[in-house]
Scaffold this motif. Structure first.
Motif, PDB file in Angstrom:
ATOM      1  N   ILE A  94       2.570  -4.394   3.361  1.00  0.00           N
ATOM      2  CA  ILE A  94       2.550  -5.450   2.344  1.00  0.00           C
ATOM      3  C   ILE A  94       1.101  -5.895   2.129  1.00  0.00           C
ATOM      4  O   ILE A  94       0.398  -6.275   3.068  1.00  0.00           O
ATOM      5  CB  ILE A  94       3.415  -6.643   2.769  1.00  0.00           C
ATOM      6  N   THR A  95       0.638  -5.864   0.857  1.00  0.00           N
ATOM      7  CA  THR A  95      -0.726  -6.257   0.535  1.00  0.00           C
ATOM      8  C   THR A  95      -0.790  -7.585  -0.207  1.00  0.00           C
ATOM      9  O   THR A  95      -1.850  -8.212  -0.267  1.00  0.00           O
ATOM     10  CB  THR A  95      -1.382  -5.171  -0.325  1.00  0.00           C
ATOM     11  N   PHE A  96       0.372  -7.993  -0.790  1.00  0.00           N
ATOM     12  CA  PHE A  96       0.376  -9.260  -1.513  1.00  0.00           C
ATOM     13  C   PHE A  96       1.813  -9.751  -1.626  1.00  0.00           C
ATOM     14  O   PHE A  96       2.752  -8.971  -1.784  1.00  0.00           O
ATOM     15  CB  PHE A  96      -0.196  -9.093  -2.922  1.00  0.00           C
ATOM     16  N   ALA A  97       1.963 -11.084  -1.522  1.00  0.00           N
ATOM     17  CA  ALA A  97       3.235 -11.749  -1.796  1.00  0.00           C
ATOM     18  C   ALA A  97       2.917 -13.054  -2.488  1.00  0.00           C
ATOM     19  O   ALA A  97       1.975 -13.758  -2.097  1.00  0.00           O
ATOM     20  CB  ALA A  97       4.019 -11.977  -0.514  1.00  0.00           C
ATOM     21  N   ASN A  98       3.679 -13.405  -3.501  1.00  0.00           N
ATOM     22  CA  ASN A  98       3.356 -14.617  -4.251  1.00  0.00           C
ATOM     23  C   ASN A  98       3.805 -15.877  -3.501  1.00  0.00           C
ATOM     24  O   ASN A  98       4.422 -15.806  -2.429  1.00  0.00           O
ATOM     25  CB  ASN A  98       3.962 -14.565  -5.658  1.00  0.00           C
ATOM     26  N   ASP A  99       3.499 -17.005  -4.105  1.00  0.00           N
ATOM     27  CA  ASP A  99       3.774 -18.284  -3.432  1.00  0.00           C
ATOM     28  C   ASP A  99       5.260 -18.513  -3.204  1.00  0.00           C
ATOM     29  O   ASP A  99       5.647 -19.231  -2.263  1.00  0.00           O
ATOM     30  CB  ASP A  99       3.197 -19.434  -4.265  1.00  0.00           C
ATOM     31  N   GLN A 100       6.107 -17.944  -4.064  1.00  0.00           N
ATOM     32  CA  GLN A 100       7.541 -18.133  -3.895  1.00  0.00           C
ATOM     33  C   GLN A 100       8.030 -17.599  -2.549  1.00  0.00           C
ATOM     34  O   GLN A 100       8.925 -18.155  -1.927  1.00  0.00           O
ATOM     35  CB  GLN A 100       8.301 -17.415  -5.033  1.00  0.00           C
ATOM     36  N   TRP A 101       7.398 -16.534  -2.117  1.00  0.00           N
ATOM     37  CA  TRP A 101       7.765 -15.946  -0.824  1.00  0.00           C
ATOM     38  C   TRP A 101       7.433 -16.889   0.321  1.00  0.00           C
ATOM     39  O   TRP A 101       8.264 -17.127   1.206  1.00  0.00           O
ATOM     40  CB  TRP A 101       7.056 -14.609  -0.656  1.00  0.00           C
TER      41      TRP A 101
ATOM     42  N   GLY B  99       4.605  -8.746   9.465  1.00  0.00           N
ATOM     43  CA  GLY B  99       5.467  -7.957   8.577  1.00  0.00           C
ATOM     44  C   GLY B  99       6.736  -8.685   8.166  1.00  0.00           C
ATOM     45  O   GLY B  99       7.213  -9.596   8.823  1.00  0.00           O
ATOM     46  N   TRP B 100       7.244  -8.237   7.046  1.00  0.00           N
ATOM     47  CA  TRP B 100       8.383  -8.879   6.405  1.00  0.00           C
ATOM     48  C   TRP B 100       9.700  -8.703   7.190  1.00  0.00           C
ATOM     49  O   TRP B 100      10.358  -9.673   7.551  1.00  0.00           O
ATOM     50  CB  TRP B 100       8.499  -8.288   5.012  1.00  0.00           C
TER      51      TRP B 100
ATOM     52  N   PHE C 222       4.906  -1.725  -6.355  1.00  0.00           N
ATOM     53  CA  PHE C 222       5.079  -3.040  -6.956  1.00  0.00           C
ATOM     54  C   PHE C 222       6.564  -3.416  -6.813  1.00  0.00           C
ATOM     55  O   PHE C 222       7.442  -2.646  -7.198  1.00  0.00           O
ATOM     56  CB  PHE C 222       4.688  -3.027  -8.434  1.00  0.00           C
ATOM     57  N   GLY C 223       6.813  -4.629  -6.241  1.00  0.00           N
ATOM     58  CA  GLY C 223       8.215  -4.991  -5.975  1.00  0.00           C
ATOM     59  C   GLY C 223       8.551  -6.422  -6.339  1.00  0.00           C
ATOM     60  O   GLY C 223       7.677  -7.285  -6.464  1.00  0.00           O
TER      61      GLY C 223
ATOM     62  N   ALA D 281       0.851  -1.199   0.000  1.00  0.00           N
ATOM     63  CA  ALA D 281       0.000   0.000   0.000  1.00  0.00           C
ATOM     64  C   ALA D 281       0.881   1.242   0.000  1.00  0.00           C
ATOM     65  O   ALA D 281       2.097   1.154   0.218  1.00  0.00           O
ATOM     66  CB  ALA D 281      -0.893  -0.026   1.230  1.00  0.00           C
ATOM     67  N   PRO D 282       0.302   2.429  -0.233  1.00  0.00           N
ATOM     68  CA  PRO D 282       1.105   3.652  -0.242  1.00  0.00           C
ATOM     69  C   PRO D 282       1.898   3.873   1.035  1.00  0.00           C
ATOM     70  O   PRO D 282       2.969   4.490   1.006  1.00  0.00           O
ATOM     71  CB  PRO D 282       0.063   4.756  -0.455  1.00  0.00           C
TER      72      PRO D 282
END
Length: 476
Positions: free
Chosen positions: A53-60, A74-75, A136-137, A48-49
């Motif tokens: 973190i609003t989304f992380a893919n399965d690899q994470w 949190g990450w 986007f990261g 988000a601005p």
């Protein structure tokens, strides 16, 4: 009125349908994005601005070994290496505040506890008004690359340590013969600093007459040949420095020559020693010839004055022994010269009763070079032998006084006055003919030194006076 209401109801229905269609499109796009993000090998995430973190893919999640529900805290706190957390959060905060792209290398902990290096990049997503609506990261595993870089840095550090501590000069040139690298030793040999040599051609450090040979060698090296040879370079001050060189081609990953590498050892001392050895050999040859000539003259003169074979043998033996004693003094002083005092003492010491009155040597320190030392040695032997047989040293109360001093005249080289005086011995009378000793004094000290020799046979004792110029004489 009824018609107006029907139009309004239709517009509202269309708006609802449009919104539902837009939502469905968005939902469909989100599903497609997630599906795509979950199949790429890189970790993909959104925020988000405010950075949440609003989304992380399965690899994470596979990397961390957790479920989406366990990601609530949190990450950074979850996986970041403790040493990287402050640096990472400071960079992320700065990006959120400035709106600039985010990029950082950090270590993240895998589910098995191993920390691996990752490159994380993030860019802001903006609406048509420029307001940030999301981030986007991507987070890419660079651990193997990082280890390779660290290994290369370590290898580079070891290489530089080796070349900078080496006693030899190391010189790397490109295909154009220009310097790409040189260690401090090589630069110092040429009177430069390494920075001053970078980009300069090898031929700039070559004497014009040596340039063709250097060009040929460089060409052979770049063609792949290895060579070992002696050569010379021109130092910054124009002087020559001789070196022992070993050179060969440097090849790239395809096996093609990309330059040449040389190792050079300063052999200035070796060359100086070789020159000194050659000089010593020439000097030895000269001295041996002179000594043999002296011995020949000594034998011939002794034979003419000898009354018997026995006398001839004894006289020759004593005179050759005297020569040997002087040579011993010379070699003990590494052929640098001998003090006149030492020469006289070596001959007169056997007759010294330690009373201080029988033998008296008086004069300044005077180093005689080898040729003059031999001449004075022979003269001292003859004077001492004559004094022991016929003069002052043949009587218990006799004494010998030898003195010398400098008596330079304006514009002349070193001039010495040497006097030998005998007292207390038998009465002296001038002989009917000149003996070997007198002839030697005249020929050796007079002719060889270009001096004046006076021999006086006074009744109270022999007196000898020699005044001569001694070229190249060392005096303290």
């Amino acid at each position: 009125m009824a018609e107006t209401r029907r139009v309004s109801e239709v517009d509202m229905l269309m708006d609802i349908l449009d919104r539902k269609t837009a939502e469905e499109i968005l939902q469909e796009g989100e599903l497609r994005f997630r599906a795509l993000a979950n199949v790429v090998p890189t970790i993909v995430w959104t925020a988000a601005p405010d950075g949440t973190i609003t989304f992380a893919n399965d690899q994470w999640f596979r990397f961390c070994g957790i479920t989406p529900e366990q990601n609530a805290h949190g990450w950074p706190e979850l996986v970041l290496h403790p040493d990287d957390q402050l640096r990472c959060m400071a960079a992320w905060t700065e990006a959120l505040q400035s709106g600039r792209d985010y990029e950082i290398e950090v270590r993240n902990r895998r589910f098995d506890g191993e920390y691996r290096w990752f490159l994380t990049r993030a860019v802001p997503v903006r609406d048509h008004q420029g307001t940030i609506t999301a981030w986007f990261g991507t987070t890419t595993d660079i651990h193997d690359r990082k280890l390779t870089e660290e290994a290369l840095r370590a290898s580079e550090a070891r290489f530089r340590t080796i070349v900078e501590t080496a006693n030899e000069g190391i010189w790397l040139i490109g295909m154009d013969a220009c310097t790409q690298f040189v260690n401090a030793r090589m630069a110092a040999m040429l009177g430069c600093t390494p920075d001053e040599m970078i980009g300069r051609s090898v031929l700039e450090f070559t004497f014009p007459e040596d340039e063709p040979n250097h060009r040929e060698r460089i060409g052979r090296n770049l063609a792949g040949e290895f060579e070992q040879f002696e050569t010379r370079f021109r130092r910054r001050d124009g002087t020559a420095i001789p070196v022992l060189a070993a050179t060969s081609a440097v090849r790239d990953e395809h096996g093609q020559a990309s330059g040449a590498l040389g190792m050079f050892c300063d052999i200035s001392e070796k060359k100086a020693l070789e020159e000194q050895q050659a000089l010593l050999m020439r000097e030895l040859h000269h001295r041996v010839k002179n000594t043999l000539t002296t011995v020949q003259a000594l034998v011939n003169s002794t034979a003419r004055n000898a009354v018997s074979v026995h006398d001839f043998r004894d006289a020759v033996t004593q005179r050759i022994t005297s020569l040997a004693k002087t040579h011993t003094l010379l070699f003990n002083n590494e052929m640098a010269g001998v003090q006149l005092r030492e020469i006289l003492r070596s001959e007169l010491e056997p007759y010294d009763d330690q009373s201080g009155s029988r033998i008296l040597l008086e004069g300044p320190d005077l180093y005689l070079p080898p040729d003059l030392a031999l001449a004075f040695g022979m003269a001292a032997h003859e004077l001492t032998t004559n004094a022991a047989k016929h003069g002052a040293l043949s009587h218990p109360r006799g004494c010998v006084h030898a003195s010398w001093r400098f008596c330079n005249r304006d514009g002349e080289e070193t001039r010495i006055l040497f006097e030998w005086t005998e007292q207390g011995g038998p009465s002296v009378a001038e002989p009917d003919h000149k003996g070997f000793g007198t002839l030697l004094l005249d020929r050796v000290l007079g002719r060889q030194l270009g001096g004046e020799v006076e021999v006086a046979f006074a009744p109270e004792g022999l007196r000898v006076r020699v005044e001569a110029i001694l070229p190249g004489l060392a005096r303290d």
